[in-house]
Design a protein around this motif. Sequence first.
Motif, mmCIF file in Angstrom:
data_model
loop_
_atom_site.group_PDB
_atom_site.id
_atom_site.type_symbol
_atom_site.label_atom_id
_atom_site.label_comp_id
_atom_site.label_asym_id
_atom_site.label_seq_id
_atom_site.Cartn_x
_atom_site.Cartn_y
_atom_site.Cartn_z
ATOM 1 N N UNK A 13 100.909 28.712 48.787
ATOM 2 C CA UNK A 13 100.222 28.086 47.653
ATOM 3 C C UNK A 13 100.288 26.563 47.639
ATOM 4 N N UNK A 14 101.463 26.019 47.813
ATOM 5 C CA UNK A 14 101.655 24.600 47.550
ATOM 6 C C UNK A 14 100.821 23.718 48.470
ATOM 7 N N UNK A 15 100.578 24.146 49.702
ATOM 8 C CA UNK A 15 99.762 23.343 50.612
ATOM 9 C C UNK A 15 98.353 23.151 50.086
ATOM 10 N N UNK A 48 93.839 36.095 41.872
ATOM 11 C CA UNK A 48 92.620 35.457 42.381
ATOM 12 C C UNK A 48 92.936 34.549 43.578
ATOM 13 N N UNK A 49 93.933 33.702 43.422
ATOM 14 C CA UNK A 49 94.281 32.773 44.499
ATOM 15 C C UNK A 49 94.792 33.521 45.734
ATOM 16 N N UNK A 50 95.602 34.549 45.519
ATOM 17 C CA UNK A 50 96.117 35.334 46.655
ATOM 18 C C UNK A 50 94.974 35.987 47.413
ATOM 19 N N UNK A 51 94.006 36.508 46.697
ATOM 20 C CA UNK A 51 92.850 37.123 47.351
ATOM 21 C C UNK A 51 91.989 36.079 48.057
ATOM 22 N N UNK A 57 99.105 39.821 49.990
ATOM 23 C CA UNK A 57 100.254 40.099 49.140
ATOM 24 C C UNK A 57 100.113 41.456 48.478
ATOM 25 N N UNK A 58 101.250 42.091 48.281
ATOM 26 C CA UNK A 58 101.304 43.326 47.515
ATOM 27 C C UNK A 58 101.331 42.973 46.029
ATOM 28 N N UNK A 59 101.195 43.971 45.182
ATOM 29 C CA UNK A 59 101.303 43.732 43.738
ATOM 30 C C UNK A 59 102.691 43.184 43.397
ATOM 31 N N UNK A 60 103.718 43.643 44.104
ATOM 32 C CA UNK A 60 105.076 43.126 43.872
ATOM 33 C C UNK A 60 105.159 41.646 44.230
#
Length: 76
Positions: A13-15, A48-51, A57-60
Amino acid sequence: MAEDGESLYQASCIGCHSRMTGGDGTVLYQRDDKIVTSLDALHQRVTHCANSAATNWTEADIEAVTNYLNDNYYHF
């Protein structure tokens, strides 16, 4: 766990957030006109960002990053 969330956040994320802001990506969480105004909205934004970033990423994992961001920035 929050530690897992921090690791995932640092890796994925941070990048992008730093590129978006031209420096410190954490300013996105500290601005007055926050898009995210609830824990549910935070979870939706992380999803949204993970997708969008194709993190797989998993839900966990999403929960861990949501909890990390909430614990460290949002405090809902």
